[in-house]
Scaffold this motif. Structure first.
Motif, PDB file in Angstrom:
ATOM      1  N   ALA A  46      27.728   2.499 -29.393  1.00 26.52           N
ATOM      2  CA  ALA A  46      27.068   2.324 -30.283  1.00 26.52           C
ATOM      3  C   ALA A  46      27.311   1.556 -31.584  1.00 26.52           C
ATOM      4  N   PHE A  47      28.244   1.076 -32.001  1.00 23.18           N
ATOM      5  CA  PHE A  47      28.899  -0.198 -32.547  1.00 23.18           C
ATOM      6  C   PHE A  47      27.997  -1.392 -32.221  1.00 23.18           C
ATOM      7  N   ASP A  48      28.534  -1.904 -31.184  1.00 24.94           N
ATOM      8  CA  ASP A  48      28.520  -3.356 -30.709  1.00 24.94           C
ATOM      9  C   ASP A  48      26.375  -2.752 -30.180  1.00 24.94           C
ATOM     10  N   ILE A  49      26.074  -1.929 -30.085  1.00 29.03           N
ATOM     11  CA  ILE A  49      24.259  -2.031 -29.948  1.00 29.03           C
ATOM     12  C   ILE A  49      24.467  -2.333 -31.347  1.00 29.03           C
ATOM     13  N   ASN A  50      24.546  -1.322 -31.885  1.00 31.24           N
ATOM     14  CA  ASN A  50      24.079  -2.071 -33.496  1.00 31.24           C
ATOM     15  C   ASN A  50      24.476  -3.649 -34.292  1.00 31.24           C
ATOM     16  N   GLU A  51      25.562  -4.157 -34.109  1.00 32.83           N
ATOM     17  CA  GLU A  51      25.238  -5.932 -33.802  1.00 32.83           C
ATOM     18  C   GLU A  51      24.182  -6.778 -33.292  1.00 32.83           C
ATOM     19  N   LEU A  52      23.378  -5.719 -32.652  1.00 37.70           N
ATOM     20  CA  LEU A  52      22.700  -6.786 -31.714  1.00 37.70           C
ATOM     21  C   LEU A  52      21.035  -6.829 -32.633  1.00 37.70           C
ATOM     22  N   LEU A  53      21.256  -5.231 -33.594  1.00 37.32           N
ATOM     23  CA  LEU A  53      19.940  -4.924 -34.003  1.00 37.32           C
ATOM     24  C   LEU A  53      19.728  -6.763 -35.320  1.00 37.32           C
ATOM     25  N   ASN A  54      18.499  -7.377 -35.389  1.00 34.85           N
ATOM     26  CA  ASN A  54      18.129  -8.518 -36.284  1.00 34.85           C
ATOM     27  C   ASN A  54      18.579  -9.511 -35.314  1.00 34.85           C
ATOM     28  N   ASP A  55      19.235  -9.868 -34.259  1.00 31.65           N
ATOM     29  CA  ASP A  55      20.260 -11.057 -34.016  1.00 31.65           C
ATOM     30  C   ASP A  55      19.152 -11.681 -32.554  1.00 31.65           C
ATOM     31  N   GLU A  56      18.704 -12.691 -32.922  1.00 32.46           N
ATOM     32  CA  GLU A  56      17.281 -13.678 -32.452  1.00 32.46           C
ATOM     33  C   GLU A  56      18.242 -14.026 -31.407  1.00 32.46           C
ATOM     34  N   GLU A  57      19.398 -14.570 -31.459  1.00 34.86           N
ATOM     35  CA  GLU A  57      20.412 -15.350 -30.333  1.00 34.86           C
ATOM     36  C   GLU A  57      20.048 -14.117 -28.557  1.00 34.86           C
ATOM     37  N   VAL A  58      19.025 -13.216 -28.971  1.00 32.53           N
ATOM     38  CA  VAL A  58      19.134 -12.451 -27.501  1.00 32.53           C
ATOM     39  C   VAL A  58      18.847 -11.259 -27.244  1.00 32.53           C
ATOM     40  N   ALA A  59      17.908 -11.448 -28.835  1.00 28.86           N
ATOM     41  CA  ALA A  59      16.439 -10.859 -28.707  1.00 28.86           C
ATOM     42  C   ALA A  59      15.195 -11.599 -27.314  1.00 28.86           C
ATOM     43  N   ASP A  60      14.359 -11.075 -26.723  1.00 33.94           N
ATOM     44  CA  ASP A  60      13.521 -11.152 -25.319  1.00 33.94           C
ATOM     45  C   ASP A  60      12.666 -10.711 -25.908  1.00 33.94           C
TER      46      ASP A  60
END
Length: 542
Positions: A39-53
């Motif tokens: 859950a923490f790792d997924i939360n860290e992806l929020l608003n991360d434009e480098e990985v957003a598709d």
């Protein structure tokens, strides 16, 4: 090997610095090796434009934010929402999205940027921390009314995208807000009336208005911040309480001025409401002075058909086939082909000429509000409004014609000639029944005495009346008589009773009797029993 003292010291310091650097590297490496949860790792992806598709593009700027796109990850959206899954990977993929040169999918949605931002946040984190974060600029400036309207719109998005947990959690939070500040029920009702999926929230809000009409309709503003402040709730959970000392509680609005004209008659003259005639009039006056909604030409086409509840619900939610079962908490999702209804746009003047036009428009809008209020004021029973209010508040308002006021004064004068008794109740273990009861109406040829109050978070009318039972015995009863019901029925909420043969009575000038002592505990009452005494127009029997 021999070396000068100075060089030896430098060498030693270098070795120490090297050891210190190694130690720091070890500590840093240890920190980096601390285990994290999924859950923490997924939360860290929020608003991360480098990985957003994928980018969600808002096409509705109702909340007047500068959010132009919301980055997300398609797989996470698809995992949380069946509708997103169909849009991104299923049958609607070709028609619902487009790709740019970098391979980023773009979807345009008829929601505001803040709603989409919160929707994506919930998909990633299962909560809405940014909604309650005081450092989140735009959200931090919202009043509780603004926050409730935002949550209502978000509930519509959750319904559309079939995310039932978010929808139910929003309902729980909005219920907490309405329990703390009943006036917010009007804002929630108003906002939900503009949504295809707003029926459930509309029923919940209307129930609160019916239970607490004065608090919900007239007590709509808090102007000063309470001392101390508080920490606002950061997650949507049924047990989360809404603190009275929240800084955002300042400027709480809602109330009757939050309603648009199309809902006004339905709310003020609701048959299931316990509002007095004076409360209804005050609602009209406050609405004229404070409503910010635009009144359209359609709203002032008189005479209008008086819509009942079913007509109102059918007109604002035409695509519903059934009402949600509120007790079970179950939800019915809509098909993905249904489009959300956008809230009205709000624009600000950009030139002196436009400001002049807006000023003129404001005058026109006030005139239209007065027209609506005058039309609805004709439905008031002015004989039930105290003469002191007729001669001041109501006359000064200009909402009633001279003829209507004359008739009202005439009825008040006739009523003033009749001596009315008052009963003072004291000492009851159930504090809600204590107070002054005024003679209004009669039952079985004997005067009834009434008092407005609150019972179990609902505004009710407490009554003292004489009742004849099926076996012929008579008792005076102190009960709540539900609106629209006759006294002495099983629908009464009984607290205390006094058999006529047991009670010491007080005699009024016209010969009626009222029990003074001898009351007994029944049903919902609490010991000790009350003492009642006539305090106006009466003499007590020795």
């Amino acid at each position: 090997m021999w070396m000068p003292m100075g060089e030896r010291a430098k060498s030693q310091r270098g070795e120490m610095d090297s050891c210190s650097s190694d130690d720091e590297s070890d500590v840093s490496a240890t920190d980096n090796m601390k285990p994290t949860t999924l859950a923490f790792d997924i939360n860290e992806l929020l608003n991360d434009e480098e990985v957003a598709d994928i980018n969600l593009i808002p096409e509705n700027n109702a909340d007047d934010t500068q959010i132009r796109s919301v980055p997300a990850i398609k797989a996470i959206l698809a995992a949380r929402s069946k509708v997103f899954k169909r849009m991104l990977y299923g049958e609607f993929r070709e028609t619902s999205q487009s790709n740019n040169d970098e391979g980023i999918t773009t979807i345009r949605l008829d929601y505001s940027g803040r709603v989409l931002q919160l929707l994506v946040e919930f998909c990633f984190t299962d909560k809405l921390s940014s909604l309650h974060n005081s450092s989140e600029g735009r959200t931090a400036s919202l009043t509780l009314e603004g926050k409730c309207r935002l949550l209502t719109n978000l509930s519509g998005a959750a319904h559309y995208f079939d995310i039932p947990k978010l929808e139910l959690d929003i309902q729980d939070l909005l219920k907490n807000y309405m329990n703390e500040y009943p006036s917010l029920a009007c804002a929630i009702l108003d906002q939900s009336s503009q949504m295809l999926s707003g029926e459930n929230l509309g029923f919940i809000a209307m129930d609160k208005i019916r239970a607490r009409p004065k608090s919900a309709l007239l007590q709509a503003k808090i102007t000063t911040a309470p001392p101390g402040g508080c920490v606002s709730p950061v997650s949507f959970h049924p047990s989360t309480a809404v603190s009275t000392h929240s800084p955002t509680a300042c400027g709480v609005r809602g109330g009757i001025t939050a309603l648009r004209a199309s809902l006004l008659e339905h709310v003020i003259f609701d048959d299931q409401s316990n509002s007095t005639e004076l409360t209804k009039f005050q609602c009209l006056k406050f609405w004229v002075d404070g409503c910010k909604h635009e009144v359209t030409l359609e709203d002032i086409q008189f005479p209008r058909k008086r819509l009942d509840t079913d007509d109102i619900e059918a007109s604002r939610t035409p695509h519903f086939s059934s009402r949600k079962d509120l007790s079970s908490g179950s939800l019915t999702s809509v098909s993905s082909s249904e489009a959300p209804s956008p809230p009205p746009r709000v624009t600000s003047p950009s030139s002196p000429k436009q400001k002049e036009e807006d000023s003129s428009s404001a005058d026109v809008q006030r005139e239209r509000r007065i027209m609506v209020a005058k039309f609805l004021a004709e439905k008031l029973d002015l004989s039930l409004i105290p003469a002191s209010e007729l001669s001041t508040t109501i006359t000064d308002s200009g909402l009633l014609s001279t003829h209507d006021l004359y008739q009202a004064y005439r009825l008040q004068a006739l009523n003033a000639e009749r001596t009315k008794s008052k009963v003072f109740v004291e000492g009851a273990g159930l504090g809600e029944v204590n107070g002054t009861y005024v003679q209004r109406g009669s039952h079985e040829g004997t005067p009834m005495f009434r008092k407005e109050g609150v019972w179990r978070d609902k505004e009710e009318t407490f009554c003292i009346f004489l009742c004849t039972y099926s076996n012929g015995n008579k008792s005076w009863c102190l009960s709540v008589v539900p609106k629209g019901k006759e006294p002495g029925k099983t629908s009464d909420i009984d607290f205390y009773e006094c058999p006529v043969s047991f009670g010491k009575t007080a005699v009024s000038a016209s010969g009626e009797t009222v029990p003074s002592r001898g009351w007994k505990l029944v049903s919902y009452g609490s010991p000790p029993v009350p003492k009642c005494s006539l305090i106006a127009g009466c003499v007590e029997e020795s």
